[in-house]
Design a protein around this motif. Structure first.
Motif, PDB file in Angstrom:
ATOM      1  N   PRO A  13       6.170   1.261   5.907  1.00 24.17           N
ATOM      2  CA  PRO A  13       7.082   0.159   5.434  1.00 24.17           C
ATOM      3  C   PRO A  13       5.819  -1.249   5.364  1.00 24.17           C
ATOM      4  N   THR A  14       5.898  -1.540   4.457  1.00 22.94           N
ATOM      5  CA  THR A  14       4.623  -3.206   4.488  1.00 22.94           C
ATOM      6  C   THR A  14       4.525  -3.677   5.757  1.00 22.94           C
ATOM      7  N   ALA A  15       3.534  -4.714   5.849  1.00 18.25           N
ATOM      8  CA  ALA A  15       3.526  -4.900   8.008  1.00 18.25           C
ATOM      9  C   ALA A  15       3.966  -4.200   8.494  1.00 18.25           C
TER      10      ALA A  15
ATOM     11  N   LEU B 184      -5.435  -0.251  -3.169  1.00 20.79           N
ATOM     12  CA  LEU B 184      -5.876   0.041  -4.724  1.00 20.79           C
ATOM     13  C   LEU B 184      -4.451  -0.850  -5.103  1.00 20.79           C
ATOM     14  N   TYR B 185      -3.399  -0.686  -5.124  1.00 19.42           N
ATOM     15  CA  TYR B 185      -2.674  -1.448  -5.557  1.00 19.42           C
ATOM     16  C   TYR B 185      -2.639  -2.203  -5.254  1.00 19.42           C
ATOM     17  N   ARG B 186      -3.349  -3.049  -4.260  1.00 20.86           N
ATOM     18  CA  ARG B 186      -3.323  -4.909  -4.985  1.00 20.86           C
ATOM     19  C   ARG B 186      -4.709  -5.009  -5.823  1.00 20.86           C
TER      20      ARG B 186
ATOM     21  N   ILE C 268      -7.092 -10.325  -1.842  1.00 22.00           N
ATOM     22  CA  ILE C 268      -5.787  -9.172  -1.904  1.00 22.00           C
ATOM     23  C   ILE C 268      -4.942  -9.151  -1.355  1.00 22.00           C
ATOM     24  N   ARG C 269      -5.045  -9.858  -0.221  1.00 21.25           N
ATOM     25  CA  ARG C 269      -4.144 -10.024   0.998  1.00 21.25           C
ATOM     26  C   ARG C 269      -3.213 -10.704   0.973  1.00 21.25           C
ATOM     27  N   GLN C 270      -3.215 -11.991  -0.455  1.00 20.44           N
ATOM     28  CA  GLN C 270      -2.301 -13.295  -0.722  1.00 20.44           C
ATOM     29  C   GLN C 270      -0.833 -12.343  -1.124  1.00 20.44           C
TER      30      GLN C 270
ATOM     31  N   VAL D 101       0.116 -10.967  -4.743  1.00 22.84           N
ATOM     32  CA  VAL D 101      -0.800 -10.045  -5.418  1.00 22.84           C
ATOM     33  C   VAL D 101      -0.149  -9.393  -4.523  1.00 22.84           C
ATOM     34  N   GLY D 102       0.625  -8.873  -3.229  1.00 21.25           N
ATOM     35  CA  GLY D 102       1.232  -7.610  -2.842  1.00 21.25           C
ATOM     36  C   GLY D 102       2.290  -7.936  -3.126  1.00 21.25           C
ATOM     37  N   ASN D 103       2.709  -8.739  -3.823  1.00 24.73           N
ATOM     38  CA  ASN D 103       4.837  -8.638  -4.298  1.00 24.73           C
ATOM     39  C   ASN D 103       4.027  -8.270  -5.600  1.00 24.73           C
TER      40      ASN D 103
ATOM     41  N   ILE E  53       4.274  -3.052  -9.264  1.00 22.07           N
ATOM     42  CA  ILE E  53       3.375  -2.412 -10.644  1.00 22.07           C
ATOM     43  C   ILE E  53       3.068  -1.081  -9.796  1.00 22.07           C
ATOM     44  N   ALA E  54       3.290  -0.541  -8.031  1.00 19.70           N
ATOM     45  CA  ALA E  54       3.308   0.796  -8.020  1.00 19.70           C
ATOM     46  C   ALA E  54       4.699   1.682  -7.981  1.00 19.70           C
ATOM     47  N   SER E  55       5.900   0.959  -8.775  1.00 20.63           N
ATOM     48  CA  SER E  55       6.687   1.839  -9.064  1.00 20.63           C
ATOM     49  C   SER E  55       6.035   1.934 -10.853  1.00 20.63           C
TER      50      SER E  55
ATOM     51  N   ASP F 126       3.016   6.946   0.348  1.00 20.94           N
ATOM     52  CA  ASP F 126       3.206   8.467  -0.306  1.00 20.94           C
ATOM     53  C   ASP F 126       1.750   9.744   0.259  1.00 20.94           C
ATOM     54  N   MET F 127       1.349   9.153   1.281  1.00 23.06           N
ATOM     55  CA  MET F 127       0.387   9.999   1.505  1.00 23.06           C
ATOM     56  C   MET F 127       0.595  10.788   2.426  1.00 23.06           C
ATOM     57  N   GLY F 128       1.380  11.560   2.868  1.00 23.12           N
ATOM     58  CA  GLY F 128       1.709  12.335   3.320  1.00 23.12           C
ATOM     59  C   GLY F 128       3.144  13.352   2.446  1.00 23.12           C
TER      60      GLY F 128
ATOM     61  N   ARG G   4      11.855  -2.682  -2.587  1.00 23.35           N
ATOM     62  CA  ARG G   4      11.960  -2.169  -3.663  1.00 23.35           C
ATOM     63  C   ARG G   4      10.603  -0.494  -3.246  1.00 23.35           C
ATOM     64  N   ASP G   5      10.357  -0.904  -2.676  1.00 23.07           N
ATOM     65  CA  ASP G   5       9.266   0.658  -2.210  1.00 23.07           C
ATOM     66  C   ASP G   5      10.127   1.573  -1.793  1.00 23.07           C
ATOM     67  N   SER G   6      11.385   1.559  -1.271  1.00 28.90           N
ATOM     68  CA  SER G   6      12.319   2.108  -1.183  1.00 28.90           C
ATOM     69  C   SER G   6      13.064   2.623  -2.276  1.00 28.90           C
ATOM     70  N   ASN G   7      12.971   2.349  -3.034  1.00 27.87           N
ATOM     71  CA  ASN G   7      14.426   2.214  -3.550  1.00 27.87           C
ATOM     72  C   ASN G   7      14.035   3.036  -5.192  1.00 27.87           C
ATOM     73  N   ARG G   8      12.393   2.919  -5.320  1.00 26.04           N
ATOM     74  CA  ARG G   8      12.140   2.857  -6.647  1.00 26.04           C
ATOM     75  C   ARG G   8      11.646   4.711  -6.835  1.00 26.04           C
ATOM     76  N   ALA G   9      12.181   4.752  -8.333  1.00 22.32           N
ATOM     77  CA  ALA G   9      11.844   6.608  -8.634  1.00 22.32           C
ATOM     78  C   ALA G   9      10.899   6.872  -8.302  1.00 22.32           C
TER      79      ALA G   9
HETATM   80  O1   DC Z   1       0.518  -1.336   1.998  1.00 13.39           O
HETATM   81  P1   DC Z   1       0.213  -3.190   1.608  1.00 13.39           P
HETATM   82  O2   DC Z   1       1.164  -3.966   1.851  1.00 13.39           O
HETATM   83  O3   DC Z   1      -0.935  -3.251   1.234  1.00 13.39           O
HETATM   84  O4   DC Z   1       0.216  -2.067  -0.329  1.00 13.39           O
HETATM   85  C1   DC Z   1       0.561  -2.908  -1.139  1.00 13.39           C
HETATM   86  C2   DC Z   1       2.005  -2.151  -2.710  1.00 13.39           C
HETATM   87  O5   DC Z   1       1.533  -0.771  -2.973  1.00 13.39           O
HETATM   88  C3   DC Z   1       3.176  -1.848  -1.899  1.00 13.39           C
HETATM   89  O6   DC Z   1       4.604  -2.753  -1.955  1.00 13.39           O
HETATM   90  C4   DC Z   1       3.336  -1.237  -1.930  1.00 13.39           C
HETATM   91  C5   DC Z   1       2.493   0.052  -2.955  1.00 13.39           C
HETATM   92  N1   DC Z   1       1.978   0.896  -2.398  1.00 13.39           N
HETATM   93  C6   DC Z   1       2.152   2.290  -2.467  1.00 13.39           C
HETATM   94  O7   DC Z   1       3.101   2.293  -3.539  1.00 13.39           O
HETATM   95  N2   DC Z   1       1.619   3.901  -2.903  1.00 13.39           N
HETATM   96  C7   DC Z   1       0.946   2.914  -1.298  1.00 13.39           C
HETATM   97  N3   DC Z   1       0.197   4.713  -1.192  1.00 13.39           N
HETATM   98  C8   DC Z   1       0.855   2.514  -1.014  1.00 13.39           C
HETATM   99  C9   DC Z   1       0.591   1.261  -1.155  1.00 13.39           C
END
Ligand code: DC
Length: 225
Positions: free
Chosen positions: A15-17, A41-43, A89-91, A94-96, A101-103, A130-132, A182-187
């Protein structure tokens, strides 16, 4: 190792942070490998969409921004169209937006190959959500890094203050919880541990201890031979 992973790869999702970025770059440094900060890349997509004045709901427009992203990562810096945006991009806004948009599957698809292209010998430490599970499903070591929400808010608070941003702890906690949901519940490619991932809870570990835990696991996989 099979065709999909010609070089060694360690994935660190969480998760974030949760400290993924710091841990990933320290582990990569130790092993002499490259690092992929996939969240950047998403940021970057979010920042460029903001700059172009796009609405968050404009899925096709944002996906086009992702496809055409002109980025470079010279010596730890992050350049967008030649402009150093490492801090921008760390603001939090931007993260929100990045999390929203990552969904979009179209955005994820647009960034997929770009992420896999980071994999070169001798190896890559890739951090994200979703790297793994999606990007490097054959990685021989997958870490799922978690930490209590309070510990994560405190770390993010320090990080942002050090970068000169003024933030409120209560806002941060709220943001982190909203982003987790949001990150956990997206499809599309939700934040979830791969079935073969090993979970590390870093709530009570410092950076060195967490890095060591990952390196020990890497040695145990036989990968360090
Ligand atoms: O890790 P981060 O906080 O810099 O990521 C920013 C957003 O990008 C995070 O809320 C979800 C999305 N993200 C993602 O969906 N898949 C990834 N592999 C990395 C980040």
């Amino acid at each position: 190792m099979n065709k999909q992973t010609p070089a060694a790869v360690i994935t660190i999702d969480g998760p974030t942070a949760s400290g993924k970025g710091t841990i990933a770059s320290r582990v990569a440094q130790h092993l002499g490998w490259d690092v992929l900060d996939s969240g950047a890349l998403y940021r970057l997509t979010a920042l460029n969409a903001l700059r172009a004045g796009l609405h968050a709901e404009d899925v096709e427009g944002v996906a086009k921004v992702a496809r055409e992203l002109d980025v470079a990562f010279p010596d730890g810096r992050i350049l967008l169209e030649g402009d150093d945006v490492s801090a921008a991009i760390r603001q939090e806004n931007v993260g929100n937006l990045a999390s929203r948009i990552a969904s979009y599957p179209q955005v994820r698809e647009a960034l997929l190959q770009r992420q896999r292209d980071f994999l070169r010998p001798p190896g890559l430490v890739a951090d994200g959500r979703d790297m793994g599970t999606v990007i490097f499903p054959d990685a021989p070591l997958k870490i799922f890094l978690v930490a209590a929400v309070e510990a994560r808010a405190e770390r993010r608070y320090k990080q942002l203050r050090e970068k000169g941003f003024s933030v409120k702890m209560t806002d941060l906690l709220e943001d982190i919880l909203a982003r987790d949901a949001r990150d956990s519940n997206r499809a599309s490619a939700p934040l979830v541990a791969a079935p073969d991932a090993i979970t590390i809870d870093s709530s009570h570990l410092n950076i060195d201890q967490t890095v060591q835990a990952v390196l020990d696991l890497w040695s145990k996989t036989g990968g360090a031979k």
